[in-house]
Design a protein around this motif. Structure first.
Motif, PDB file in Angstrom:
ATOM      1  N   VAL A 177       0.737  -1.096  -0.010  1.00 47.32           N
ATOM      2  CA  VAL A 177       0.002   0.095  -0.035  1.00 47.32           C
ATOM      3  C   VAL A 177       0.883   1.137  -0.043  1.00 47.32           C
ATOM      4  O   VAL A 177       0.579   2.117  -0.816  1.00 47.32           O
ATOM      5  CB  VAL A 177      -0.994  -0.150   1.269  1.00 47.32           C
ATOM      6  CG1 VAL A 177      -1.575   1.617   1.441  1.00 47.32           C
ATOM      7  CG2 VAL A 177      -1.976  -1.045   0.929  1.00 47.32           C
ATOM      8  N   ALA A 178       1.945   1.402   0.974  1.00 47.46           N
ATOM      9  CA  ALA A 178       2.730   2.552   0.921  1.00 47.46           C
ATOM     10  C   ALA A 178       3.503   2.677  -0.167  1.00 47.46           C
ATOM     11  O   ALA A 178       4.028   3.937  -0.640  1.00 47.46           O
ATOM     12  CB  ALA A 178       3.635   2.161   2.329  1.00 47.46           C
ATOM     13  N   SER A 179       3.732   1.629  -1.103  1.00 53.82           N
ATOM     14  CA  SER A 179       4.539   1.885  -2.214  1.00 53.82           C
ATOM     15  C   SER A 179       3.496   2.049  -3.548  1.00 53.82           C
ATOM     16  O   SER A 179       4.328   2.295  -4.563  1.00 53.82           O
ATOM     17  CB  SER A 179       5.239   0.534  -2.597  1.00 53.82           C
ATOM     18  OG  SER A 179       6.204   0.034  -1.415  1.00 53.82           O
ATOM     19  N   GLY A 180       2.469   2.240  -3.320  1.00 53.74           N
ATOM     20  CA  GLY A 180       1.338   2.498  -4.523  1.00 53.74           C
ATOM     21  C   GLY A 180       1.269   1.529  -5.431  1.00 53.74           C
ATOM     22  O   GLY A 180       0.432   1.433  -6.281  1.00 53.74           O
ATOM     23  N   LEU A 181       1.439   0.160  -4.920  1.00 54.01           N
ATOM     24  CA  LEU A 181       1.217  -1.123  -5.608  1.00 54.01           C
ATOM     25  C   LEU A 181      -0.117  -1.532  -5.692  1.00 54.01           C
ATOM     26  O   LEU A 181      -0.498  -2.066  -6.196  1.00 54.01           O
ATOM     27  CB  LEU A 181       2.240  -2.092  -5.209  1.00 54.01           C
ATOM     28  CG  LEU A 181       3.673  -1.864  -5.491  1.00 54.01           C
ATOM     29  CD1 LEU A 181       4.641  -3.026  -5.112  1.00 54.01           C
ATOM     30  CD2 LEU A 181       3.857  -1.833  -7.165  1.00 54.01           C
ATOM     31  N   ASP A 182      -0.755  -1.188  -4.403  1.00 53.48           N
ATOM     32  CA  ASP A 182      -2.402  -1.614  -4.347  1.00 53.48           C
ATOM     33  C   ASP A 182      -3.257  -0.472  -4.833  1.00 53.48           C
ATOM     34  O   ASP A 182      -4.337  -0.776  -4.395  1.00 53.48           O
ATOM     35  CB  ASP A 182      -2.408  -1.984  -2.825  1.00 53.48           C
ATOM     36  CG  ASP A 182      -3.493  -2.792  -2.704  1.00 53.48           C
ATOM     37  OD1 ASP A 182      -3.647  -3.922  -3.049  1.00 53.48           O
ATOM     38  OD2 ASP A 182      -4.589  -2.157  -1.803  1.00 53.48           O
ATOM     39  N   SER A 183      -2.681   0.642  -5.406  1.00 53.31           N
ATOM     40  CA  SER A 183      -3.651   1.676  -5.529  1.00 53.31           C
ATOM     41  C   SER A 183      -4.572   1.543  -6.809  1.00 53.31           C
ATOM     42  O   SER A 183      -3.849   0.841  -7.856  1.00 53.31           O
ATOM     43  CB  SER A 183      -2.737   3.099  -5.640  1.00 53.31           C
ATOM     44  OG  SER A 183      -2.305   3.191  -4.247  1.00 53.31           O
ATOM     45  N   MET A 184      -5.279   2.364  -7.022  1.00 50.28           N
ATOM     46  CA  MET A 184      -6.047   2.236  -8.386  1.00 50.28           C
ATOM     47  C   MET A 184      -5.230   2.887  -9.354  1.00 50.28           C
ATOM     48  O   MET A 184      -5.140   2.162 -10.513  1.00 50.28           O
ATOM     49  CB  MET A 184      -7.448   3.272  -8.313  1.00 50.28           C
ATOM     50  CG  MET A 184      -8.354   2.899  -9.528  1.00 50.28           C
ATOM     51  SD  MET A 184      -9.688   4.383  -9.443  1.00 50.28           S
ATOM     52  CE  MET A 184     -10.593   3.175  -8.202  1.00 50.28           C
ATOM     53  N   ALA A 185      -4.657   3.965  -8.998  1.00 50.20           N
ATOM     54  CA  ALA A 185      -3.404   4.500 -10.098  1.00 50.20           C
ATOM     55  C   ALA A 185      -2.165   3.935  -9.435  1.00 50.20           C
ATOM     56  O   ALA A 185      -1.446   4.411  -8.714  1.00 50.20           O
ATOM     57  CB  ALA A 185      -3.419   5.893  -9.977  1.00 50.20           C
ATOM     58  N   VAL A 186      -1.502   2.636 -10.216  1.00 49.18           N
ATOM     59  CA  VAL A 186      -0.527   1.992  -9.600  1.00 49.18           C
ATOM     60  C   VAL A 186       0.573   2.905  -9.491  1.00 49.18           C
ATOM     61  O   VAL A 186       0.952   3.341 -10.570  1.00 49.18           O
ATOM     62  CB  VAL A 186      -0.057   0.657 -10.546  1.00 49.18           C
ATOM     63  CG1 VAL A 186       0.906  -0.121  -9.978  1.00 49.18           C
ATOM     64  CG2 VAL A 186      -1.361  -0.189 -10.351  1.00 49.18           C
ATOM     65  N   GLY A 187       1.158   3.019  -8.411  1.00 47.61           N
ATOM     66  CA  GLY A 187       2.498   3.758  -8.309  1.00 47.61           C
ATOM     67  C   GLY A 187       2.143   5.131  -7.811  1.00 47.61           C
ATOM     68  O   GLY A 187       3.103   5.711  -7.562  1.00 47.61           O
ATOM     69  N   GLU A 188       0.982   5.491  -7.634  1.00 50.91           N
ATOM     70  CA  GLU A 188       0.824   6.944  -7.075  1.00 50.91           C
ATOM     71  C   GLU A 188       1.371   7.243  -5.796  1.00 50.91           C
ATOM     72  O   GLU A 188       1.475   6.365  -4.868  1.00 50.91           O
ATOM     73  CB  GLU A 188      -0.611   7.399  -6.970  1.00 50.91           C
ATOM     74  CG  GLU A 188      -1.568   6.277  -6.297  1.00 50.91           C
ATOM     75  CD  GLU A 188      -1.808   6.828  -4.945  1.00 50.91           C
ATOM     76  OE1 GLU A 188      -1.693   8.115  -4.625  1.00 50.91           O
ATOM     77  OE2 GLU A 188      -2.149   6.108  -4.071  1.00 50.91           O
ATOM     78  N   ALA A 189       1.992   8.328  -5.579  1.00 46.50           N
ATOM     79  CA  ALA A 189       2.831   8.637  -4.602  1.00 46.50           C
ATOM     80  C   ALA A 189       1.995   9.439  -3.194  1.00 46.50           C
ATOM     81  O   ALA A 189       2.345   9.427  -2.110  1.00 46.50           O
ATOM     82  CB  ALA A 189       4.187   9.458  -4.726  1.00 46.50           C
ATOM     83  N   GLN A 190       0.717   9.716  -3.655  1.00 49.45           N
ATOM     84  CA  GLN A 190      -0.043  10.601  -2.835  1.00 49.45           C
ATOM     85  C   GLN A 190      -0.471   9.582  -1.433  1.00 49.45           C
ATOM     86  O   GLN A 190      -0.551  10.141  -0.469  1.00 49.45           O
ATOM     87  CB  GLN A 190      -1.497  10.787  -3.370  1.00 49.45           C
ATOM     88  CG  GLN A 190      -2.154  11.899  -2.329  1.00 49.45           C
ATOM     89  CD  GLN A 190      -3.569  12.296  -3.092  1.00 49.45           C
ATOM     90  OE1 GLN A 190      -3.911  11.686  -4.145  1.00 49.45           O
ATOM     91  NE2 GLN A 190      -4.243  13.357  -2.516  1.00 49.45           N
ATOM     92  N   ILE A 191      -0.607   8.439  -1.687  1.00 54.55           N
ATOM     93  CA  ILE A 191      -0.714   7.288  -0.662  1.00 54.55           C
ATOM     94  C   ILE A 191       0.274   7.595   0.620  1.00 54.55           C
ATOM     95  O   ILE A 191      -0.077   7.454   1.766  1.00 54.55           O
ATOM     96  CB  ILE A 191      -1.102   5.903  -0.930  1.00 54.55           C
ATOM     97  CG1 ILE A 191      -1.118   5.099   0.110  1.00 54.55           C
ATOM     98  CG2 ILE A 191       0.569   5.429  -1.557  1.00 54.55           C
ATOM     99  CD1 ILE A 191      -2.697   5.194   0.655  1.00 54.55           C
TER     100      ILE A 191
END
Length: 440
Positions: free
Chosen positions: A103-117
Motif C-alpha cells: 500500500v505504501a509503495s502505491g502497488l495496491d492503488s487504483m493508479a498503480v505507483g501513485e505517491a499520494q498514498i
C-alpha cells in the motif's frame, strides 16, 4: 500480540460501497477509539482514501479482534455488517506486513505507483499517535512501510509508469474537448488532489487554470503556484459555465456540482462540450450530469478501468521485488528482536554466577593480589563467553529462519530464565554474528 488488517478497497468493493464507507478525519479517530476500547485490541490505525478504507490493528486475540474490528467498522460507516462482509479482506501477520508495504509503495492503488498514498498514510499514523491509539507495534510497522514506499519511488521508475488519476482524466477529457492548449480548466477544491490537478493541467499546457475553494486563501495560494486565477466559492457556478474541463475533489459529504448547475450553464456554451472529472469519494459531481446535452462525467470507476493495465510492466515488477525483500528483512529483524530478551536473560544469569563465584573466591583467598584477582576474573569471563557463544549465535540463526521462538523457550526452561525482568529487557544485548571471534 498479532497484526490484523481488515478493510475494503477498489479491488473487491463496488464504488457505491466505498463511498458509503469513506470516513473523514474525525470519524477515523472515533473508529480507532472504539477499536482500542476492545479487550481484544491494543492498537489501531484507520486509513481511508479515495479507493480504500482499512484498519490496522494489533490484536491480543485473533477471533476476538476480528469480530470487534468488523463490528466497529460497520458502526462507524453506517453500513450493515452483512453488506460489508462479502467485500472485506483480512490479512494476518506476514500477509498484513506485505499488504502495508505494498500500500505504501502505491502497488495496491487504483493508479498503480501513485505517491499520494505516502502522505495519506503518514497523516493517518500522525493522527493515531496524537490520540494515543497507536503503540510500538503499529508505529514500527507503519514507519517502516513509509520508508519502503520512499525507497520504491526513489529506486524504480514507477513514477514514470504510474499515470495518475488526474493525468488519465485529462487525457480522456481531451478526447472530448480537444487539445488542452485550447481548453479552460476549473479545479474545484484546493486540497492535496486539487493541487495535483491544477499543477498537472498547468504543466500540460491548458489555456487557463482557475481555482475555486471554500477557503479563499488556499485557492489564491494555489493559483499563484500554477500561474492561474482564483474565484470566490460563491461565484463557482459562473466559472463552471466558462470551463471546458472541470476537475473536482473537495472531500465534501454531498454533491457539489448538480445536473441543474450544468444545465444552467449549457445555454451560454452554445453546444461546446464539457467534461467533468470527479476524483472525490463520495462523489462531488451528480451522477446524472452526463444526461445533460454536451456534458460528460468521468468518475473513479471509469478512471479505474483506464488504469487497469499497469500491473505487469517492468517497473512494477522491480517495485514488487523491493517490497518482497523488505518484508523478508522486516520479519527477520522482528524475529531477532523477539529472542533478544531471552539471550539477555541468559547472559545476565551467567554474569550473576560469575559475580557470586568471584565474591566467594575473595572470601576464601584474601591473600590474592588485585592483579591476580583481575586475571582470574578475565579467565572466568572468557570461559563463560565461549560457552554462551554457540547458543546465542544459534538462536540468531534460527530467528532468521522463523524458528527462534521454540529455541528461546527451550533456553528459558533449561536455565530457569525470566526474559520479562526489567533489568534484562531494558538493555538487550547485541547478538554476535556466527563468524565473530569470542574470548579476545
Amino acid at each position: 500480540m498479532s497484526l490484523l488488517v481488515l478493510g475494503l478497497s477498489h479491488h473487491g468493493a463496488p464504488l457505491e460501497l466505498l463511498e458509503s464507507a469513506a470516513l473523514d478525519q474525525s470519524a477515523r479517530g472515533r473508529l480507532e477509539g472504539a477499536i482500542v476500547a476492545s479487550e481484544h485490541v491494543a492498537e489501531a490505525v484507520v486509513v481511508s482514501t479515495c479507493n480504500r478504507t482499512e484498519v490496522y490493528a494489533e490484536g491480543l486475540t485473533f477471533h476476538g479482534a476480528l469480530t470487534d474490528v468488523s463490528e466497529a467498522l460497520a458502526e462507524a460507516t453506517g453500513v450493515a455488517l452483512s453488506d460489508l462482509q462479502p467485500h472485506l479482506y483480512v490479512h494476518y501477520e506476514d500477509r498484513g506486513i506485505a499488504h502495508a508495504f505494498s500500500v505504501a509503495s502505491g502497488l495496491d492503488s487504483m493508479a498503480v505507483g501513485e505517491a499520494q498514498i505516502l502522505g495519506q498514510l503518514r497523516e493517518s499514523l500522525t493522527r493515531a499517535q496524537r490520540r494515543g491509539h497507536v503503540g510500538p507495534a503499529l508505529n514500527g510497522l507503519l514507519q517502516q512501510a513509509l520508508r519502503v514506499g520512499k525507497r520504491v519511488h526513489a529506486e524504480t521508475g514507477i513514477d514514470d509508469v504510474s499515470r495518475s488519476l488526474v493525468g488519465s482524466g485529462l487525457t480522456a477529457a481531451t478526447e472530448v474537448v480537444g487539445p488542452l492548449a485550447g481548453a479552460r480548466v476549473l479545479v474545484v477544491g484546493a486540497g492535496g488532489m486539487g493541487a495535483l490537478a491544477a499543477t498537472a493541467a498547468s504543466q500540460a499546457g491548458a489555456a487557463s487554470v482557475t481555482i475555486t475553494n471554500r477557503g479563499a486563501a488556499r485557492a489564491e495560494r494555489l493559483a499563484v503556484r500554477v500561474d492561474g486565477a482564483a474565484v470566490p466559492w460563491d461565484d463557482r457556478r459562473a466559472a463552471l459555465a466558462d470551463a471546458d474541463i472541470i476537475i473536482s475533489s473537495t472531500g465534501a459529504t454531498g454533491v457539489i456540482i448538480t445536473a441543474e448547475d450544468v444545465a444552467a450553464g449549457a445555454t451560454a456554451r452554445s453546444g461546446r462540450p464539457q467534461v467533468f472529472i470527479d476524483l472525490a469519494l463520495p462523489h462531488d459531481v451528480d451522477l446524472t450530469v452526463s444526461e445533460v446535452a454536451g456534458a460528460t462525467r468521468i468518475g473513479l470507476a471509469e478512471l479505474g478501468e483506464l488504469l487497469s493495465g499497469a500491473g505487469d510492466v517492468l517497473q512494477v515488477r522491480e517495485a514488487r521485488d523491493i517490497v518482497t525483500g523488505e518484508v523478508a528483512a522486516y520479519l527477520t529483524e522482528r524475529s531477532a528482536e523477539a529472542v533478544a530478551p531471552t539471550v539477555a536473560a541468559l547472559r545476565s544469569r551467567a554474569q550473576e554466577v560469575v559475580d557470586v563465584e568471584m565474591r566467594r573466591l575473595g572470601r576464601r583467598t584474601p591473600e590474592l593480589t588485585d592483579h591476580d584477582r583481575a586475571e582470574v576474573e578475565r579467565a572466568v569471563h572468557r570461559i563463560v563467553e565461549k560457552l554462551l557463544h554457540a547458543p546465542t549465535v544459534r538462536v540468531k540463526q534460527l530467528a532468521q529462519d522463523g524458528q527462534g521462538g521454540s529455541y528461546a523457550k527451550a533456553l528459558s526452561e533449561l536455565f530457569d530464565l525470566d526474559p520479562r525482568e526489567v533489568s534484562v529487557v531494558s538493555t538487550p544485548p547485541v547478538l554476535p554474528s556466527s563468524d565473530e571471534e569470542v574470548g579476545r
